[in-house]
Scaffold this motif. Structure first.
Motif, PDB file in Angstrom:
ATOM      1  N   LYS A  10      19.755  60.714  18.739  1.00 52.81           N
ATOM      2  CA  LYS A  10      19.936  62.147  18.988  1.00 52.81           C
ATOM      3  C   LYS A  10      18.976  62.560  20.091  1.00 52.81           C
ATOM      4  O   LYS A  10      17.762  62.516  19.922  1.00 52.81           O
ATOM      5  N   SER A  11      19.520  62.940  21.232  1.00 52.91           N
ATOM      6  CA  SER A  11      18.705  63.408  22.348  1.00 52.91           C
ATOM      7  C   SER A  11      19.625  64.059  23.372  1.00 52.91           C
ATOM      8  O   SER A  11      20.854  63.927  23.306  1.00 52.91           O
ATOM      9  N   GLN A  12      19.015  64.752  24.348  1.00 52.29           N
ATOM     10  CA  GLN A  12      19.792  65.355  25.433  1.00 52.29           C
ATOM     11  C   GLN A  12      20.464  64.291  26.289  1.00 52.29           C
ATOM     12  O   GLN A  12      21.433  64.574  26.993  1.00 52.29           O
ATOM     13  N   GLY A  13      19.937  63.057  26.218  1.00 52.96           N
ATOM     14  CA  GLY A  13      20.506  61.973  27.003  1.00 52.96           C
ATOM     15  C   GLY A  13      21.769  61.369  26.418  1.00 52.96           C
ATOM     16  O   GLY A  13      22.375  60.503  27.034  1.00 52.96           O
ATOM     17  N   VAL A  14      22.167  61.846  25.242  1.00 56.50           N
ATOM     18  CA  VAL A  14      23.423  61.398  24.623  1.00 56.50           C
ATOM     19  C   VAL A  14      24.503  62.414  24.979  1.00 56.50           C
ATOM     20  O   VAL A  14      24.451  63.566  24.528  1.00 56.50           O
ATOM     21  N   TRP A  15      25.454  62.011  25.790  1.00 60.46           N
ATOM     22  CA  TRP A  15      26.528  62.927  26.188  1.00 60.46           C
ATOM     23  C   TRP A  15      27.768  62.123  26.573  1.00 60.46           C
ATOM     24  O   TRP A  15      27.702  60.929  26.836  1.00 60.46           O
ATOM     25  N   LYS A  16      28.872  62.827  26.585  1.00 61.01           N
ATOM     26  CA  LYS A  16      30.138  62.249  27.050  1.00 61.01           C
ATOM     27  C   LYS A  16      30.629  63.097  28.216  1.00 61.01           C
ATOM     28  O   LYS A  16      30.611  64.331  28.165  1.00 61.01           O
ATOM     29  N   GLY A  17      31.070  62.422  29.256  1.00 61.04           N
ATOM     30  CA  GLY A  17      31.407  63.083  30.501  1.00 61.04           C
ATOM     31  C   GLY A  17      32.315  64.294  30.392  1.00 61.04           C
ATOM     32  O   GLY A  17      32.013  65.356  30.950  1.00 61.04           O
ATOM     33  N   PRO A  18      33.444  64.189  29.683  1.00 63.98           N
ATOM     34  CA  PRO A  18      34.360  65.332  29.624  1.00 63.98           C
ATOM     35  C   PRO A  18      33.760  66.573  28.958  1.00 63.98           C
ATOM     36  O   PRO A  18      34.287  67.674  29.115  1.00 63.98           O
TER      37      PRO A  18
END
Length: 362
Positions: A10-18
């Protein structure tokens, strides 16, 4: 935040492009005041005479507001989304060589430039020269590039020229890839945690300590609650194809799967470059590649990016098991650097004049 391999990160660095808009979360458009500051720094640098790249520092390229912005990047990239695009440099105002000086001057506020290849270069040219340099590494060939990480803390890319069409920067969160594997393929995550063998190109290996890694290099590694991602998929593919470090079926599946996830529309984000744009990426939490593109035939008009590998002293050291390019490798490569070799005018001249290129390499 403490994290554990195999558990959801869990962090701001966990994301998915869409799910994100990079223009809202990772675009800084330089103001007139900031552009004036950069222009004055360049004029100061040029007033000093012939200054080679190792001498371009915060002292020789003095910045105030922009310097503070650059110095804040390591913290922003480590604790935020992991990427930032600078936009607004007036590309038609500066020559290729001066754009390179500006870029290196900005980088001096972020971290220490690292040697990138057997040529000893501390600034790489990402351009298709496969017709002029037959043994080119992947970043010096045309077409799309598979998702991967480089061997540094922060990677910078400045766009000197875009392609006729295509050639977008494609990025994905390696932390999100970890979470996907933990949920859907924990067996493959275990393989990647143990690591894969890596291979450099023969030219890089010949001037370094070795061509192959002597041990498996972990793609995901946990140290003191921080997970570091290092996905050198190209080096792993070279080792696999060589047959000198045979991969087991599940190792081959793990490598193919992590590449497919990183390049999946569910995960990737495309950032379209404009001439003069500069992109910075946290190389420990992200993977990057590029889309296919149509290019010009003339070298001076081809898609051309400049690459910086930066090490950040304020970050924890890269976990030892994940260090493929060692300090000794960098020292050995650095011996072959030629003064001013990274200037685009010198780079292009050496390519177009084979005798000059031979003198540079030999």
């Amino acid at each position: 935040m403490m994290n554990q391999l195999g558990q959801p990160i869990k962090s701001q660095g966990v994301w998915k492009g869409p799910a994100i808009d990079w223009r809202e979360e990772g675009l800084h458009i330089l103001s007139d005041e900031e552009l004036g500051e950069i222009d004055r720094a360049l004029k100061h640098l040029l007033s000093l005479g012939e200054v080679d790249f190792p001498q371009i520092t915060a002292e020789t390229f003095p910045l105030d507001k922009v310097g503070k912005l650059m110095a804040s990047l390591p913290d922003r990239l480590r604790n935020g989304r992991g990427f930032l695009m600078l936009r607004g440099l007036p590309r038609d105002k500066y020559s290729d060589d001066d754009m390179t000086r500006i870029y290196f001057g900005l980088g001096a506020y972020i971290g220490k430039p690292m040697v990138q290849s057997y040529l000893g270069d501390i600034l790489g040219h990402v351009v298709d020269v496969s017709d002029l340099e037959p043994k080119s590494r992947g970043y010096r060939k045309g077409g799309g590039q598979l998702m991967h990480t480089d061997s540094c803390d922060i990677i910078g890319l400045m766009c000197l020229r875009t392609a006729i069409s295509g050639g977008e920067s494609r990025i994905s969160s390696a932390l999100a890839i970890h979470n996907h594997l933990a949920e859907h393929r924990p067996d493959l995550l275990d393989v990647l945690r143990e690591g894969l063998y890596l291979k450099r190109t023969d030219e890089d290996g010949r001037r370094a300590t070795k061509t192959y890694s002597t041990e498996r290099v972990p793609f995901f590694y946990e140290e003191e609650g921080e997970i570091t991602c290092y996905l050198p998929t190209g080096y792993a593919r070279l080792a696999e194809k060589s047959g000198q470090r045979p991969f087991t079926p599940i190792e081959s599946e793990a490598l193919l799967t992590v590449r497919k996830i990183a390049a999946s529309p569910e995960f990737f984000l495309d950032m379209g470059f404009k001439d003069g744009d500069i992109q910075f990426l946290n190389n420990r939490t992200m993977v990057h590649g590029r889309t296919d593109y149509q290019d010009e035939k003339e070298l001076s008009k081809r898609r051309h990016l400049l690459r910086l590998w930066l090490s950040v002293s304020s970050w924890p050291k890269m976990p030892e098991p994940q260090v493929f390019h060692t300090p000794e490798d960098h020292r050995l490569w650095a011996q072959y650097r030629k003064p001013f070799a990274e200037l685009p005018s010198v780079h292009d001249r050496n390519l177009l004049q084979p005798d000059a290129e031979k003198r540079m390499v030999d």
